[in-house]
Structures are given as structure tokens and as C-alpha cells.
Design a protein around this motif. Structure first.
Motif, short mmCIF file in Angstrom:
data_model
loop_
_atom_site.label_atom_id
_atom_site.label_comp_id
_atom_site.label_asym_id
_atom_site.label_seq_id
_atom_site.Cartn_x
_atom_site.Cartn_y
_atom_site.Cartn_z
N SER A 98 0.85 -1.19 0.00
CA SER A 98 0.00 0.00 0.00
C SER A 98 0.88 1.24 0.00
CB SER A 98 -0.90 -0.01 1.24
OG SER A 98 -1.82 1.06 1.23
N GLN A 99 0.53 2.22 -0.84
CA GLN A 99 1.43 3.35 -1.06
C GLN A 99 2.78 2.79 -1.51
OE1 GLN A 99 -1.10 5.45 -1.32
NE2 GLN A 99 0.19 7.11 -0.54
N PHE A 100 3.88 3.27 -0.97
CA PHE A 100 5.19 2.76 -1.33
C PHE A 100 5.91 2.13 -0.14
CE2 PHE A 100 4.29 6.26 -4.25
CZ PHE A 100 4.45 5.62 -5.48
N THR A 101 5.54 2.47 1.07
CA THR A 101 6.29 2.06 2.24
C THR A 101 5.54 1.08 3.14
OG1 THR A 101 5.49 3.95 3.54
CG2 THR A 101 7.51 4.26 2.27
N HIS A 102 4.31 0.74 2.82
CA HIS A 102 3.50 -0.09 3.69
C HIS A 102 3.27 -1.47 3.08
CE1 HIS A 102 1.34 3.93 4.82
NE2 HIS A 102 2.54 3.85 5.35
N GLN A 103 3.24 -2.49 3.92
CA GLN A 103 2.61 -3.76 3.58
C GLN A 103 1.32 -3.81 4.38
OE1 GLN A 103 3.27 -6.38 1.49
NE2 GLN A 103 4.98 -5.28 0.56
N ALA A 104 0.18 -3.93 3.69
CA ALA A 104 -1.13 -3.86 4.34
C ALA A 104 -1.89 -5.16 4.13
CB ALA A 104 -1.92 -2.68 3.78
N PHE A 105 -2.98 -5.32 4.88
CA PHE A 105 -3.81 -6.51 4.70
C PHE A 105 -5.23 -6.23 5.19
CE2 PHE A 105 -2.57 -6.89 9.08
CZ PHE A 105 -3.59 -7.60 9.71
N ALA A 106 -6.15 -7.06 4.72
CA ALA A 106 -7.52 -7.08 5.20
C ALA A 106 -7.96 -8.53 5.25
CB ALA A 106 -8.45 -6.26 4.30
N THR A 107 -9.02 -8.83 6.00
CA THR A 107 -9.51 -10.20 6.13
C THR A 107 -10.98 -10.26 5.77
OG1 THR A 107 -10.10 -9.96 8.47
CG2 THR A 107 -7.85 -10.67 7.96
N SER A 108 -11.41 -11.47 5.39
CA SER A 108 -12.81 -11.70 5.07
C SER A 108 -13.22 -13.05 5.64
CB SER A 108 -13.03 -11.69 3.55
OG SER A 108 -14.36 -12.05 3.23
N ALA A 142 -8.82 -2.31 6.67
CA ALA A 142 -7.44 -2.61 6.31
C ALA A 142 -6.49 -2.23 7.44
CB ALA A 142 -7.05 -1.88 5.03
N ARG A 143 -5.43 -3.01 7.61
CA ARG A 143 -4.41 -2.76 8.63
C ARG A 143 -3.05 -2.68 7.96
NH1 ARG A 143 -5.81 -4.75 13.74
NH2 ARG A 143 -3.88 -3.70 14.42
N ILE A 144 -2.13 -1.92 8.52
CA ILE A 144 -0.75 -1.89 8.06
C ILE A 144 0.03 -2.95 8.82
CG2 ILE A 144 1.35 -0.52 7.86
CD1 ILE A 144 -0.40 1.96 7.61
N LEU A 145 0.70 -3.81 8.09
CA LEU A 145 1.46 -4.91 8.67
C LEU A 145 2.91 -4.52 8.94
CD1 LEU A 145 1.66 -8.03 9.30
CD2 LEU A 145 2.40 -8.27 6.90
N LEU A 146 3.58 -4.02 7.90
CA LEU A 146 4.99 -3.64 7.98
C LEU A 146 5.16 -2.23 7.45
CD1 LEU A 146 6.64 -6.87 6.55
CD2 LEU A 146 6.86 -6.07 8.91
N GLU A 147 6.08 -1.51 8.06
CA GLU A 147 6.32 -0.14 7.61
C GLU A 147 7.78 0.22 7.84
OE1 GLU A 147 3.89 4.02 7.78
OE2 GLU A 147 4.08 2.87 9.64
N GLU A 148 8.41 0.72 6.80
CA GLU A 148 9.78 1.20 6.88
C GLU A 148 9.81 2.58 6.22
OE1 GLU A 148 14.06 0.51 7.68
OE2 GLU A 148 12.13 -0.04 8.53
N PRO A 149 9.97 3.66 6.98
CA PRO A 149 9.89 5.01 6.40
C PRO A 149 10.84 5.18 5.22
CG PRO A 149 9.91 5.13 8.79
CD PRO A 149 10.19 3.70 8.43
#
Length: 556
Positions: free
Chosen positions: A192-202, A212-219
Motif C-alpha cells: 500500500s502506497q510505497f512504504t506499507h505492507q497492508a492486509f484485510a480479512t474476510s 485494512a491494517r498496516i502490517l509492515l512499515e519502513e519510512p
């Protein structure tokens, strides 16, 4: 004549094309020699001997949208995959091991000429499949699900994911997976965007979604992630950045029961503590020790539940590594030099030929390495936990490059098709001439469909509106080809330049219609992306000689 080419059969194959006056007393009739039936069920051709044929001619994929191939066994054994073509079509394909035939269907026309757009495919518990895809840094996550198990021509409507992290607007890559231990909860991951790994569940297989939630983020950096799922666990191996933009190693964490862990079971944190920075997780490959950056290529969980990671050490000559956790510590084995980067464009020096683990048995890996002037695909196996390996050639056609092997999910030990890969010429993620190959496929019988446009009496009157229609059917199943984009062209008889007269999509019955005003001495032609090479397939020009307006006995 409609000319059919390509290495596999496509949905828009059997066509009837007719032109009729809007108020005609009798309908126009399309003839398809030798049978004039308007909706013919295709007659199976004699089965030729299997040969090396493309599953997805004209197709490519990137490294980070997975699964790129899955095998299902309901209602019968079928191998599903997907790819993006050089014209930007998103395509779903299926291989039937029993008949050695391939069928495919366009999921979306002309999205983007970019190999990042390849779809991922998720096998559902009842045998249906869902494909997810997006453009490279696109505004939407798309997905479509088949309505009938075993039928690739039964896709339902196009859906878009309606959730994003707050403030984010871009999607790249798709990684769906189910956790049976959580009631088949569907997890969908993306960048998501350029710096996020995001996820959602169903909890209803994609009908509704959690926020949606952000999983990993590195500025200011882009983490790249590979995922693998078991009954109750999701393994994740990732970088902190693109290896050409910042020094990076390989990190690991797993998800289980609403929390995240290192490989030895040490807790990293719970869902409520998201997002994590890579430095909070487990550093498996230290770039300082490696002497350069690494790029993750795959992760899998062994029969003992311990993770295995495949990665490439980048540089002037790439080098493949196999890393296994034995329950106590990580063991890193150098497999082989991979050769230089595969991209002819100097902007992507870290693109390797690729390496994939067999998720049903990660003691086996498939890799692409340079031999002479081109890349070949080889199978590497270990029987001692990764200390030593044996290798054998899988694809050694050194006239082309064989790249980015993938091992389908869901394979059994005796399934004959173990890997798919890209074959052809690759220059850049927007510049490729490759096909998806691997299974021994039966080439389709060359086909020609003659199309005749006939008119009822009285004949067409100049400047009178006429309705033109075409109907599309799948060669293999006879089902209607749904949502195929069709373009109508016209030109003056004998002219050189065709003009676009209209574009429409086939409906649920495979029918497409145009309402068009006929000019005098007009030639008409329809065009659609109709074969697996994705070069246009067209009807031959049909000349329409319109009568003068004075001859106009039909009135509205």
C-alpha cells in the motif's frame, strides 16, 4: 475469415456475426461452415500428441503476487494460473492434465502493460477460484470469482476492494490465502502506497472485508514480502527496502492466533501492536555479513512446521541461497551463481532469473540461472537439511531465456506438472516478449471460421441505423464468452484507413451489439483480443453497399 492462432484456446473462439435492420422482418443470419448453426457447440478435434506448448503465450509475471498457480481437485484435477500480456490484458488460464489442454479467459482488458499486474489465484474450498490483481501503484484492487467449480468461463462480476489504510490510495501486488483453522478466514496482503505492507480479512470468502491494517512499515523504503500459509500459520520473509535503493538483508516473522512470532517461537507482538518495522522482527540474513544486499524470492513451511527461505544475493553476478531453520538456528547454504541480472534495461540490475520452493516439499527448489547466453531452469534437491544438493535440468532451450519459475500450490507427490516459468525475451517490467510454459500441452487444431453478413429484404438503406451483433463461445466448453471487449471498425470500400465505430462488451450470453448508421459502400470489421498471443483477431472486411435513401419502404 476469422483466423485463429496461438498456443492455446481462448474463450472468444466460435463466433457468429450478423447485421440486421433494427425493424427487419426477418433476422440476419451468420453462417459458419461447415455448420450454419448460430450457436454451435464445438466439435472436439482429434487429440494430437502432446508437445511443449505455452500455457499462456504472450504472458508474464513478476515475483511478488502469489499464488501465481494453484492446483485444485474438485470437481476434477485442474491447474489454474494467471498472467498479464504485453498489451496489458489480465488473463486467467487453466490446464487440464487429463486432456493436456489449456483454456483461458480475459479478466480485464488493457489494464496496464506492466508485469507487476499479474493476478494471484486463490483456490476456494468448493473448487471455485478467485483471482486478485491490480495495476502497478494502481488505485484499485480487483477480484473475480468463478461461479461454477471447474469452469474458467463462469467468472462472476468484477469487484473492487473497498478498504484501504487511512490516507493510503495505491495498490501493488496481491497475496491471498486461507487459514482453515480460523474457519477459512481469507487474508489478503498487498503493498500500500510505497512504504506499507497492508492486509484485510474476510470471513465470507470476499463478500465483505474487515478494515485494512498496516502490517509492515519502513519510512522512505519499500519492503518486499513473500508469504506462505499452512493450516493455522502464515510465514513471511521480507526485505526492508528495494536492494538497489538501500542495503537490505532478509527478515522473518510468522502469524499465528492473532500474534506474530520469530522462528523460534519468541513473540514479536499482537495484532493490537501493528504495524511492525523490519528491525522489530527477526534478521535472518545480515547484509553486513553477506557483503551486499539480498532479495527474497520465496518462503515455505516444511512438514515439521519450520520455515525455509530462498533468496538471491545481488550484485554484478547474482548468487542463490537456501536458508532453513532447524528448530534452533538458521542454516544458510549457497546453491549456485545465477549469472547477471535478467533485465536488458540497466534500471533493474537486481532482477534475477528467480527461484521457487516446492511448498508441498521445500527440500526441492526450482531456479533459473545463466548458461551461455540465456537462462535455463533447473531442479535442486536436498536430503540432508540443505547441507548438500543435487540438480537436474528442467528447461534447457538456450535459444531463449527461461525465467521466474513457480511451483503451483496444492500439488500431490505424483502430480506430473511441478513448475511453470516464463520463456522468451525479457528487457524490463514494461517490455517483455514471453510466454508462461511448463506443462506438456496439446497444441490446438488450427481453426478458421468463415463469417458472412447477410441482410433481410429490403436491403440496407444509406444512413439508416442498423443493428450489428456478434456472439462468442468458448471452443473447449461451448459456454458463452462473457465480458469480451469487441471493437467495430469501418472504412470506405477500398480505403486504407479503418476508423473505430464503436466498442462494446459481450453480455452473459456472449452477445455483443452495435447500433450503427450505414454509409454508402462501407466495409465493416470487428476486432477483439482473440488468441493467446493477444494479437488482434478480426473478421475479414465485409462490404456493405447501401441503397439510396429514396428506396426506403421501411419506416419506424
Amino acid at each position: 475469415m476469422v483466423r485463429r492462432e496461438g498456443a492455446a484456446r481462448l474463450s472468444a473462439a466460435a463466433v457468429t456475426f450478423a447485421v440486421a435492420l433494427c425493424l427487419a422482418a426477418s433476422p440476419a443470419r451468420a453462417e459458419d461452415p461447415p455448420s450454419p448453426a448460430p450457436t454451435p457447440a464445438p466439435t472436439p478435434a482429434p487429440t494430437p500428441a502432446p508437445s511443449a506448448a505455452a500455457m499462456g503465450a504472450g504472458g508474464a509475471w513478476s515475483y511478488f503476487s502469489d499464488p501465481r498457480a494453484v492446483q485444485v481437485t474438485t470437481p476434477r484435477t485442474l491447474l489454474y494460473s494467471g498472467w498479464v500480456t504485453s498489451l496489458g490484458h489480465i488473463v486467467a488460464g487453466v490446464y487440464d492434465p487429463a486432456t493436456k489442454r489449456v483454456s483461458s479467459m480475459v479478466l480485464q482488458n488493457r489494464l496496464q502493460n506492466d508485469d507487476h499486474d499479474n493476478p494471484s489465484v486463490l483456490a476456494l474450498p468448493d473448487g471455485r477460484v478467485t483471482y486478485f490483481w491490480n495495476a502497478h501503484n494502481g488505485a484499485f484492487m480487483y477480484y473475480r470469482t468463478t461461479t461454477r467449480p471447474g469452469d474458467i468461463h463462469s467468472f462472476g462480476p468484477l469487484n473492487t476492494l473497498q478498504v484501504k489504510p487511512s490516507g493510503d490510495r495505491l495498490f501493488t501486488y496481491s497475496n491471498p490465502m486461507l487459514l482453515p483453522a480460523e474457519g477459512n478466514r481469507l487474508y489478503l496482503f498487498w503493498r500500500s502506497q510505497f512504504t506499507h505492507q497492508a492486509f484485510a480479512t474476510s470471513d465470507d470468502l470476499g463478500k465483505t472485508w474487515s478494515p485494512a491494517r498496516i502490517l509492515l512499515e519502513e519510512p522512505n523504503q519499500r519492503p518486499y514480502v513473500k508469504y506462505a500459509a499452512s493450516n493455522d500459520t502464515i510465514a513471511m520473509a521480507f526485505t526492508r527496502s528495494h536492494p538497489d535503493e538501500s542495503s537490505t538483508g532478509i527478515y522473518y516473522m510468522s502469524y499465528w492466533n492473532n500474534a506474530f512470532f520469530r522462528a523460534d517461537g519468541t513473540a514479536i507482538g499482537g495484532m493490537e501492536e501493528l504495524p511492525f518495522a523490519p528491525a522489530q522482527t527477526e534478521l535472518v540474513v545480515d547484509p553486513a555479513v553477506l557483503g551486499g544486499s539480498a532479495w527474497v524470492l520465496d518462503v515455505a513451511l516444511g512438514a515439521d512446521g519450520n520455515p525455509v527461505i530462498a533468496y538471491v544475493a545481488t550484485g554484478e553476478t547474482h548468487r542463490y541461497h537456501y536458508v532453513r531453520f532447524d528448530g534452533m538456528q538458521w542454516h544458510d547454504t549457497v546453491l549456485t551463481d545465477a549469472g547477471p541480472g535478467i533485465a536488458g534495461d540497466a534500471r533493474e540490475p537486481s532482477y534475477s532469473g528467480g527461484m521457487a520452493l516446492d511448498h508441498s516439499d521445500p527440500t526441492t527448489a526450482y531456479l533459473s540461472r545463466r548458461v551461455g547466453d540465456h537462462n535455463v531452469v533447473e531442479r535442486w534437491r536436498t536430503t540432508d537439511g540443505g547441507a548438500t544438493f543435487t540438480s537436474e535440468a528442467i528447461a534447457q532451450d538456450t535459444s531463449v531465456d527461461n525465467l521466474r519459475p513457480v511451483v503451483p500450490l496444492g500439488l500431490g507427490p505424483d502430480d506430473p506438472v511441478r513448475t511453470l516459468w516464463m520463456s522468451g525475451t525479457y528487457r524490463y517490467f514494461t517490455d517483455f516478449a514471453t510466454s508462461i510454459v511448463g506443462p506438456p500441452a496439446v497444441p490446438p487444431t488450427p481453426e478458421s471460421t468463415f463469417v458472412r453478413i447477410s441482410f433481410p429484404t429490403p436491403r440496407v438503406v444509406e444512413r439508416q441505423a442498423a443493428r450489428l451483433s456478434a456472439r462468442f463461445f468458448a471452443v473447449d466448453s461451448g459456454h458463452p464468452a462473457v465480458d469480451i471487449e469487441v471493437t467495430l471498425f469501418e472504412r470506405r470500400a477500398g480505403g486504407l484507413v479503418w476508423s473505430r465505430a464503436g466498442t462494446a462488451h459481450t453480455d452473459t450470453t456472449g452477445l455483443v451489439s452495435f447500433r450503427h448508421t450505414i454509409a454508402r459502400d462501407t466495409e465493416l470489421m470487428i476486432d477483439w483480443p482473440g488468441d493467446e498471443r493477444w494479437t488482434p483477431v478480426q473478421t475479414s472486411p465485409v462490404r456493405v453497399t447501401a441503397l439510396a435513401p429514396a428506396f426506403n419502404p421501411l419506416r419506424r
